[in-house]
Design a protein around this motif. Structure first.
Motif, PDB file in Angstrom:
ATOM      1  N   VAL A  69      48.782  26.264 -22.697  1.00 32.29           N
ATOM      2  CA  VAL A  69      49.834  26.353 -21.843  1.00 32.29           C
ATOM      3  C   VAL A  69      51.063  27.019 -22.409  1.00 32.29           C
ATOM      4  N   VAL A  70      51.274  26.886 -23.531  1.00 33.85           N
ATOM      5  CA  VAL A  70      52.481  27.382 -24.288  1.00 33.85           C
ATOM      6  C   VAL A  70      52.319  29.021 -24.396  1.00 33.85           C
ATOM      7  N   GLU A  71      50.904  29.423 -24.640  1.00 28.33           N
ATOM      8  CA  GLU A  71      50.783  30.850 -24.387  1.00 28.33           C
ATOM      9  C   GLU A  71      50.931  31.453 -23.110  1.00 28.33           C
ATOM     10  N   THR A  72      50.811  30.715 -22.000  1.00 28.88           N
ATOM     11  CA  THR A  72      50.972  31.034 -20.830  1.00 28.88           C
ATOM     12  C   THR A  72      52.668  31.204 -20.609  1.00 28.88           C
ATOM     13  N   GLY A  79      57.232  35.397 -18.603  1.00 28.97           N
ATOM     14  CA  GLY A  79      57.156  34.542 -19.565  1.00 28.97           C
ATOM     15  C   GLY A  79      58.254  34.954 -20.652  1.00 28.97           C
ATOM     16  N   LEU A  80      58.410  34.153 -21.757  1.00 32.03           N
ATOM     17  CA  LEU A  80      59.505  34.240 -22.663  1.00 32.03           C
ATOM     18  C   LEU A  80      59.767  35.677 -23.308  1.00 32.03           C
ATOM     19  N   LEU A  81      58.409  35.929 -23.736  1.00 31.81           N
ATOM     20  CA  LEU A  81      58.313  37.349 -24.249  1.00 31.81           C
ATOM     21  C   LEU A  81      59.036  38.529 -23.660  1.00 31.81           C
ATOM     22  N   ARG A  82      58.790  38.385 -22.381  1.00 32.59           N
ATOM     23  CA  ARG A  82      59.341  39.517 -21.518  1.00 32.59           C
ATOM     24  C   ARG A  82      60.813  39.541 -21.225  1.00 32.59           C
ATOM     25  N   SER A 100      47.453  29.978 -33.218  1.00 36.06           N
ATOM     26  CA  SER A 100      48.422  30.166 -32.121  1.00 36.06           C
ATOM     27  C   SER A 100      49.709  30.337 -32.327  1.00 36.06           C
ATOM     28  N   THR A 101      50.195  29.435 -33.026  1.00 41.37           N
ATOM     29  CA  THR A 101      51.529  29.313 -33.361  1.00 41.37           C
ATOM     30  C   THR A 101      52.050  30.795 -34.233  1.00 41.37           C
ATOM     31  N   ILE A 102      51.313  30.782 -35.342  1.00 41.11           N
ATOM     32  CA  ILE A 102      51.478  32.092 -36.273  1.00 41.11           C
ATOM     33  C   ILE A 102      51.502  33.284 -35.416  1.00 41.11           C
ATOM     34  N   ARG A 103      50.603  33.505 -34.430  1.00 40.57           N
ATOM     35  CA  ARG A 103      50.465  34.780 -33.720  1.00 40.57           C
ATOM     36  C   ARG A 103      51.626  34.869 -32.904  1.00 40.57           C
TER      37      ARG A 103
END
Length: 298
Positions: A69-72, A79-82, A100-103
């Motif tokens: 869910v975090v990755e989504t 999403g947040l990255l955008r 996943s967090t580190i990535r």
């Protein structure tokens, strides 16, 4: 963007309680959840989208079920990255996989955004009081600027190291939590079938080498039928055990003690208690031990 506005994504069991503490402390919180009523109940301003949270918040907090869910939320089309901006800080309060967090930390860094992982402990009761324990990974200088965010929700804050260290610490803690809960549940069912006074049994355990969080804080209530509803569910506890197994595998550590909690909380889920508090594992063990309920006569 208002650097003193806190964005909060995921206002469920824990996120809603944390948001209420932030609001009660006089902070401006812009909340986003698939269930808008959760945002209103927590007293936050309602955001229509993740994009709005990113646009109007200096610090964004996430409290989500798992890394998927975090990755989504982070990497999705909206999403947040955008939508994030250079100089923002994103704090992930979820129980997530450190890998996943580190990535994600690396992806945010490319955009000039600090991604901080903050595992939480203390359950719903501590979240209600603003007395959580935070285990944090990420840039230490950035963490030092977040006291005003953490103070209303946590009584103890530990900076554990670089990105992923907070979520790794949380995973290790949750595994011990799972072990003590399911092992104590098994012992209490055995005590019940042996005809022991369960309150007296707990007094013995809490004065002896078997003492643990479950004997001190959970079973004094459970033996009287109070399962302390509102905490981590059986499904989420089962997920956390799997997270632990994956993490120690990545670290090259033999996992010799995971089979017990994996079987116990797997049984809880299989018997239909998965969406209930993980303390119900005692009923799952009771079911396969002759229909035992600690608070009912045999």
């Amino acid at each position: 963007m208002n650097n003193k506005t806190i964005g909060f994504i995921g206002l469920g069991n824990m996120g809603g309680r944390m948001t209420r503490c932030l609001v009660d402390a006089g902070l401006t919180v812009l909340g986003y959840d698939t269930d808008t009523q959760r945002v209103k109940t927590a007293g936050a301003q309602v955001a229509d989208s993740i994009a709005q949270v990113a646009a109007e918040s200096g610090v964004v907090l996430l409290s989500l079920p798992d890394s998927k869910v975090v990755e989504t939320v982070v990497e999705g089309a909206e999403g947040l990255l955008r939508h994030c901006r250079e100089g923002q800080v994103v704090v992930d309060l979820s129980t997530a996989a450190a890998s996943s967090t580190i990535r994600l930390h690396g992806l945010f860094a490319e955009r000039g955004v600090q991604y901080i992982d903050a595992g939480i402990s203390g359950g719903a009761a501590a979240a209600e009081k603003g007395a959580l324990t935070l285990m944090i990974g990420g840039d230490e200088a950035t963490v030092a600027t977040l006291d005003w965010v953490f103070a209303p929700i946590a009584s103890k804050v530990f900076h554990m190291g670089a990105s992923g260290a907070g979520h790794t610490t949380k995973t290790l803690n949750n595994f011990l939590n799972a072990v003590s809960l399911c092992a104590t549940a098994e012992v209490m069912v055995a005590g019940k079938k042996a005809g022991l006074d369960l309150h007296q049994l707990l007094d013995v355990l809490n004065s002896s080498s078997g003492v643990n969080f479950a004997t001190q804080k959970r079973f004094p209530y459970i033996v009287d039928g109070d399962y302390l509803e509102g905490g981590l569910t059986g499904k989420l506890m089962n997920k956390d055990v799997v997270l632990y197994i994956d993490r120690v595998r990545e670290l090259g550590v033999a996992s010799l003690n995971a089979s017990g909690p994996l079987a116990s909380f797997g049984l809880q889920v299989a018997l239909g208690y998965g969406d209930l508090i993980s303390n119900k594992v005692v009923d799952a063990i009771g079911d396969v031990s002759g229909g035992v309920r600690l608070h009912q006569p045999l």
